[in-house]
Design a protein around this motif. Sequence first.
Motif, mmCIF file in Angstrom:
data_model
loop_
_atom_site.group_PDB
_atom_site.id
_atom_site.type_symbol
_atom_site.label_atom_id
_atom_site.label_comp_id
_atom_site.label_asym_id
_atom_site.label_seq_id
_atom_site.Cartn_x
_atom_site.Cartn_y
_atom_site.Cartn_z
ATOM 1 N N LYS A 78 -50.580 65.868 21.110
ATOM 2 C CA LYS A 78 -49.674 66.083 22.105
ATOM 3 C C LYS A 78 -48.611 65.490 22.529
ATOM 4 O O LYS A 78 -48.656 63.699 22.275
ATOM 5 C CB LYS A 78 -50.830 66.516 23.204
ATOM 6 C CG LYS A 78 -51.790 67.566 22.823
ATOM 7 C CD LYS A 78 -53.158 67.753 24.390
ATOM 8 C CE LYS A 78 -54.024 68.685 23.590
ATOM 9 N NZ LYS A 78 -55.240 69.264 25.077
ATOM 10 N N ALA A 79 -47.793 66.135 23.050
ATOM 11 C CA ALA A 79 -46.924 65.725 24.036
ATOM 12 C C ALA A 79 -46.864 65.604 25.079
ATOM 13 O O ALA A 79 -47.123 67.159 25.430
ATOM 14 C CB ALA A 79 -45.297 65.390 23.263
ATOM 15 N N TYR A 80 -46.343 64.286 26.545
ATOM 16 C CA TYR A 80 -46.401 65.154 27.457
ATOM 17 C C TYR A 80 -45.240 64.543 28.785
ATOM 18 O O TYR A 80 -44.881 63.615 28.096
ATOM 19 C CB TYR A 80 -47.412 63.954 28.187
ATOM 20 C CG TYR A 80 -48.841 64.672 27.335
ATOM 21 C CD1 TYR A 80 -49.750 64.905 27.989
ATOM 22 C CD2 TYR A 80 -49.155 63.509 26.440
ATOM 23 C CE1 TYR A 80 -50.990 65.399 27.534
ATOM 24 C CE2 TYR A 80 -50.743 63.458 25.919
ATOM 25 C CZ TYR A 80 -51.690 65.068 26.687
ATOM 26 O OH TYR A 80 -52.659 64.490 26.282
ATOM 27 N N THR A 261 -59.896 60.844 20.041
ATOM 28 C CA THR A 261 -60.326 61.100 21.591
ATOM 29 C C THR A 261 -61.664 60.381 21.901
ATOM 30 O O THR A 261 -61.935 59.712 22.626
ATOM 31 C CB THR A 261 -60.811 62.330 22.127
ATOM 32 O OG1 THR A 261 -59.447 62.399 21.480
ATOM 33 C CG2 THR A 261 -61.244 62.509 23.306
ATOM 34 N N ARG A 262 -62.692 60.434 20.101
ATOM 35 C CA ARG A 262 -64.042 59.289 20.847
ATOM 36 C C ARG A 262 -63.445 58.407 20.655
ATOM 37 O O ARG A 262 -64.671 58.128 21.188
ATOM 38 C CB ARG A 262 -65.113 60.219 18.932
ATOM 39 C CG ARG A 262 -65.593 59.370 19.167
ATOM 40 C CD ARG A 262 -66.294 59.634 17.733
ATOM 41 N NE ARG A 262 -67.899 58.592 17.199
ATOM 42 C CZ ARG A 262 -67.422 57.453 16.874
ATOM 43 N NH1 ARG A 262 -66.685 57.170 16.599
ATOM 44 N NH2 ARG A 262 -68.649 56.720 16.513
ATOM 45 N N LYS A 263 -63.109 57.343 19.680
ATOM 46 C CA LYS A 263 -62.667 56.145 20.144
ATOM 47 C C LYS A 263 -62.055 55.723 21.060
ATOM 48 O O LYS A 263 -62.308 54.992 21.594
ATOM 49 C CB LYS A 263 -61.676 55.850 18.755
ATOM 50 C CG LYS A 263 -61.650 55.769 17.230
ATOM 51 C CD LYS A 263 -61.076 55.401 16.080
ATOM 52 C CE LYS A 263 -59.738 55.875 16.174
ATOM 53 N NZ LYS A 263 -58.778 55.657 14.968
ATOM 54 N N THR A 303 -58.860 66.700 20.802
ATOM 55 C CA THR A 303 -57.431 66.337 21.194
ATOM 56 C C THR A 303 -57.303 67.167 21.558
ATOM 57 O O THR A 303 -56.501 67.235 23.461
ATOM 58 C CB THR A 303 -56.238 66.492 20.093
ATOM 59 O OG1 THR A 303 -56.847 65.156 19.223
ATOM 60 C CG2 THR A 303 -55.295 66.141 20.372
ATOM 61 N N ALA A 304 -57.420 68.806 21.370
ATOM 62 C CA ALA A 304 -57.233 70.108 21.680
ATOM 63 C C ALA A 304 -57.631 70.117 23.701
ATOM 64 O O ALA A 304 -57.132 70.075 24.697
ATOM 65 C CB ALA A 304 -57.672 71.254 21.166
ATOM 66 N N ALA A 305 -58.902 69.974 23.383
ATOM 67 C CA ALA A 305 -60.022 70.000 25.162
ATOM 68 C C ALA A 305 -59.562 68.846 25.614
ATOM 69 O O ALA A 305 -60.430 68.888 27.042
ATOM 70 C CB ALA A 305 -61.119 70.194 25.003
ATOM 71 N N VAL A 306 -59.513 67.642 24.977
ATOM 72 C CA VAL A 306 -60.313 66.485 25.851
ATOM 73 C C VAL A 306 -61.815 66.007 25.387
ATOM 74 O O VAL A 306 -62.063 65.559 24.614
ATOM 75 C CB VAL A 306 -58.962 66.328 27.023
ATOM 76 C CG1 VAL A 306 -59.443 64.062 27.234
ATOM 77 C CG2 VAL A 306 -57.413 66.367 26.496
ATOM 78 N N ILE A 307 -61.865 66.740 26.850
ATOM 79 C CA ILE A 307 -63.260 66.983 26.861
ATOM 80 C C ILE A 307 -63.817 67.667 26.777
ATOM 81 O O ILE A 307 -63.503 68.638 28.192
ATOM 82 C CB ILE A 307 -64.071 65.594 27.911
ATOM 83 C CG1 ILE A 307 -63.810 64.285 27.633
ATOM 84 C CG2 ILE A 307 -65.006 65.747 28.267
ATOM 85 C CD1 ILE A 307 -64.187 62.952 28.096
ATOM 86 N N SER A 308 -64.488 68.490 26.705
ATOM 87 C CA SER A 308 -65.481 69.744 26.841
ATOM 88 C C SER A 308 -66.110 69.935 27.684
ATOM 89 O O SER A 308 -67.598 69.861 26.286
ATOM 90 C CB SER A 308 -64.961 71.075 26.280
ATOM 91 O OG SER A 308 -65.757 72.215 26.689
#
Length: 355
Positions: A78-80, A261-263, A303-308
Amino acid sequence: MAALTKNDIKITRTESSKISSIDFNNLAFGQVFSDHMLICDYKNGKWHTPEIVPYSPITLDPSAKIFHYGQSIFEGMKAYKDDKEDVFMFRPMDNVRRLNVSAKRLSIPELPEAYFMEGLKALLEVEKDWIPTAEGSSLYIRPFIFASGKGFHASPADEYKFIICAAPSGAYFSGKVNVLIEETYSRSANGGVGFAKAGGNYAGQFYPTQLAKAKGYQQVIWTDDTTHEFIEEAGAMNVFIRINDTLLTSPVSDRILDGITRKSILQLAEAEGLKTDVRKVKVSELVEASRNGSLKEMFGAGTAAVISPISGFGFRGEDFIIPEQDASFASKLKNRIVAIQTNKVEDPFGWRVKL
């Protein structure tokens, strides 16, 4: 051209942008695409100079090997934008390195890192206006490589395409999900390609997930392929389990993706003073923790949800509810990661890369 820079990349701009027709405050995930894409061909034994062209369909021969032998890999990133309109990426070098890990496993020629990074930077400069700023939104970026070479012979292709497309997107999931622990089907196997981001890994997940949805669940918890005793992943994400005040996650392996994201969660949790334990977790341990009240949280990470967050799980005909937490690890870690990604707090880890 090992010393490729952004200036080497030819840019052909669209004659008619569609950006004015997009409602940036009401974006689904991955359904709207920006005006341009980066494309790069592998031919005659080498990767050629990438270029940026208007987003459009691509033409392939019916005998292109992607259709027959499935040589296809991808990344998600993603880009922000921050409140000053500066653009940031999150750990992009991890993506290019993992792309090449996947490429090696599927006999795809590895992509020079500069082609990925310089191409990505050039594309983001062209598409800067497509990066949404609404809360929870971002520009989702999909780099991928597939076999474009022709022929029915069962062998690696001699031509490939590397493409980066971008999609301004809202949240991937909204709310919590209820999951089913899978004991019949397997996501991957020892010695296979489970650790790679290969398209076929995801295609093989769809049918068991449809079966779970027919039973009233939103996703599947994958278990190991031999005994189905150990928890491995949550749908297309890595999975975390909080028992008492310890955050557990499975070690990466041939079967489990080394999630970025896990790391990040593991490193951030350590910095926040949260106890973590990377080890195999039995389904029976999860069930027992739910029964005795020590199971506090469970969530997917990607990546998509970050954390669900996961609200409950089904196992052998029984449903287990995970109670709400006033100060959950999931919300604390997600808020912290998103704040780093969007330049709202300092980044002590060096994860954030400014365009």
